[in-house]
Design an enzyme around this catalytic site. Structure first.
Site, PDB file in Angstrom:
ATOM      1  N   THR A 129       0.815  -1.211   0.000  1.00 36.59           N
ATOM      2  CA  THR A 129       0.000   0.000   0.000  1.00 36.59           C
ATOM      3  C   THR A 129       0.852   1.266   0.000  1.00 36.59           C
ATOM      4  O   THR A 129       1.884   1.343   0.663  1.00 36.59           O
ATOM      5  CB  THR A 129      -0.928   0.008   1.225  1.00 36.59           C
ATOM      6  OG1 THR A 129      -1.655  -1.211   1.271  1.00 36.59           O
ATOM      7  CG2 THR A 129      -1.904   1.167   1.159  1.00 36.59           C
ATOM      8  N   THR A 135      -6.314   0.941  -2.753  1.00 43.91           N
ATOM      9  CA  THR A 135      -7.075  -0.057  -3.486  1.00 43.91           C
ATOM     10  C   THR A 135      -6.649  -0.119  -4.956  1.00 43.91           C
ATOM     11  O   THR A 135      -6.623  -1.187  -5.562  1.00 43.91           O
ATOM     12  CB  THR A 135      -8.575   0.270  -3.389  1.00 43.91           C
ATOM     13  OG1 THR A 135      -8.959   0.254  -2.011  1.00 43.91           O
ATOM     14  CG2 THR A 135      -9.399  -0.752  -4.143  1.00 43.91           C
ATOM     15  N   GLU A 249      -4.562 -14.264   1.611  1.00 43.38           N
ATOM     16  CA  GLU A 249      -4.734 -13.297   2.703  1.00 43.38           C
ATOM     17  C   GLU A 249      -6.209 -13.157   3.076  1.00 43.38           C
ATOM     18  O   GLU A 249      -6.569 -13.156   4.262  1.00 43.38           O
ATOM     19  CB  GLU A 249      -4.181 -11.937   2.281  1.00 43.38           C
ATOM     20  CG  GLU A 249      -4.354 -10.848   3.339  1.00 43.38           C
ATOM     21  CD  GLU A 249      -4.012  -9.477   2.795  1.00 43.38           C
ATOM     22  OE1 GLU A 249      -3.366  -8.702   3.517  1.00 43.38           O
ATOM     23  OE2 GLU A 249      -4.398  -9.161   1.644  1.00 43.38           O
TER      24      GLU A 249
END
Length: 392
Positions: A129, A135, A249
């Site tokens: 990230t 996103t 994940e």
């Protein structure tokens, strides 16, 4: 204690569960409460889990791991959360190493996997990230360029959990522009980087204060030089590899949500049966019963999806991604519903630290945001599964 040395691929799920319980049973509410109050990393738990080999469940036996799948990994993370802890202390080592196992060269695997399973290097974290690429992963701006035999990294990462408590870091970086505007993820590569003894001027970390105790950091990368053999798989194909890791994940985190949900049910039912007001246990009132029962029903449905998703992932089924997303979405919704029901059942005592409800309440809230938001799951299902126009 059941350890990695005694575990084999034919191990049953109960064998795996008992191995996890042998570790989690040593850490009480008092331990997690004290760690939380100090805003400390649960290092004693992480070391115990690592010593028992819980983090290496998905690493093949030939490298010292258990040689099992995400199904078994999810059993471990569920138990950690059900016991009062947080699977976040070790879960990245499971799914990040899945990327290395699935796509790394033989040389890379031989170099690092035995050191991970033996505990010679600390738990791995995942640096993906960025401030302007959450996103929308294809927009990540961290770069890695070739300089002789090395790679040189520059950029910034944010919300990187456990960064200060790891030796190895899986870093995603752009190594070239995408050659196809319709496929913006092309040109992103994946690296396994040893960050021990790195010059702080090249890789610095700043802790981000959050409402929960997951030890999350912002990273600043300035001309960080990394050996050429740190590349995982093929240059420019990291975006494809990433989704293998993200699907795993989602499943292990769905299991963490299931574990939280069962923790909330146990605490809510116990308190509802013991707390007496107006001459009877408060659990005799439908206003208390029904929210817990409804949340429990939703949790059991989410758990069924968790097992289905895990089986699909381990079988490399085509629909594993959709099932993994649904499992995470449903489990996060159900566990948060039960977090609120548990808090309401305890009333004012739910706010008291000695009851641990508020701590688990804070910990569980993250699953409504990360590692994938509910809206992005619904976007994915709408477009990729149901065939509706893309909305994002």
């Amino acid at each position: 204690m059941t350890t990695v040395e005694s575990m084999a691929p034919e191990a049953t799920l109960d064998d795996v569960l008992q191995a996890a319980k042998a570790v989690t049973s040593r850490f009480s509410d008092d331990y997690y409460r004290e760690v939380d109050e100090r805003d400390a990393f649960p290092e004693e738990f992480a070391k115990a889990a690592e010593k028992a080999g819980l983090h290496s469940v998905m690493i093949p036996e030939e490298y010292g791991g258990w040689g099992l799948g995400v199904t078994e990994a999810s059993v471990i993370t569920e138990e950690i959360n059900r016991s009062g802890g947080a699977g976040a202390a070790i879960h990245a080592a499971m799914f990040a190493m899945g990327i290395v196992v699935g796509h790394g060269s033989d040389e890379l695997k031989k170099k690092w996997l035995p050191q991970i399973t033996s505990g010679d290097v600390r738990l791995t974290t995942f640096a993906l990230t960025e401030p302007n690429a959450g996103t929308e992963t294809s927009k990540l701006a961290t770069t890695a360029r070739r300089d002789g035999d090395d790679w040189v990294f520059n950029g910034q990462k944010v919300f990187i959990s456990r960064a200060a408590y790891t030796d190895l870091m899986v870093i995603m970086a752009r190594t070239s522009p995408s050659p196809d505007p319709a496929k913006p993820g092309l040109g992103i590569s994946c690296f396994l980087v040893d960050i021990r003894d790195v010059d702080p001027a090249r890789l610095s970390m700043k802790k981000i204060p959050l409402i929960f105790n997951h030890h999350t950091y912002e990273l600043f990368i300035d001309d960080l030089r990394v050996p050429g053999d740190a590349l995982i798989g093929e240059e420019g194909m990291g975006f494809k590899y990433l989704f293998d890791g993200l699907n795993a994940e989602r499943i292990v985190i769905a299991a963490e949500c299931i574990g939280d949900g069962r923790w909330f049910v146990d605490r809510a039912v116990k308190y509802a049966n013991e707390r007496v007001l107006f001459g009877k246990p408060i659990g005799a009132n439908q206003g208390i019963q029904h929210p817990i029962a409804k949340g429990y029903a939703h949790l059991e449905a989410a758990d069924a999806m968790r097992w289905k998703a895990a089986a699909a992932y381990d079988a490399k089924a085509e629909n594993a991604g959709a099932l993994a997303n649904m499992a995470k979405f449903l489990a996060a919704e159900a566990s948060w519903e039960l977090a609120e029901a548990c808090m309401q059942t305890h009333g004012g005592f739910g706010l008291a630290k000695e009851y641990d409800i508020e701590r688990k309440f804070r910990d569980n809230r993250v699953f409504q945001v990360a590692p994938v938001s509910p809206n992005m799951v619904l976007n994915y299902l709408s477009h990729k599964v149901l065939g509706m126009p893309k909305s994002y």
